[in-house]
Design a protein around this motif. Sequence first.
Motif: not given
Length: 129
Positions: A22, A94, A26
Amino acid sequence: MAAIIGTGLDEIMRHNPTTLKPSVIKALVLVMNRIVHIGKQLTSKEECSSSVSDDNGVDLVTARTYLVQYSHNIAQLLEQILHNEDHVQMFLNEGGVDALLELSRWSITPAGKQFVTHVSCLSSPSIGS
């Protein structure tokens, strides 16, 4: 070089999917958004300027060349990461596709007169000097 880094990030994300994946995704989207921001600022300067440098003496052709290089590098990085289907869904979640579309809009083509100068410099660097 960016492709090698992308391969390394892919490897890290596959071995640490819950902790690092993650964060890496990001970060990639943030980098793309930062490049878009730089592209928007540069386009604004190009549209307002009547010469190849802005009021502060910044060479707009050089700035555009750097921006194209940033875009090329992030594209190479993404190519290595998104070939793995496990990363695609998180990239979509995202906002990666929106960032990618904005990246193509703001980072590739110079605005106005700067476009002709940029193309001329690419084909014959002595013309832009």
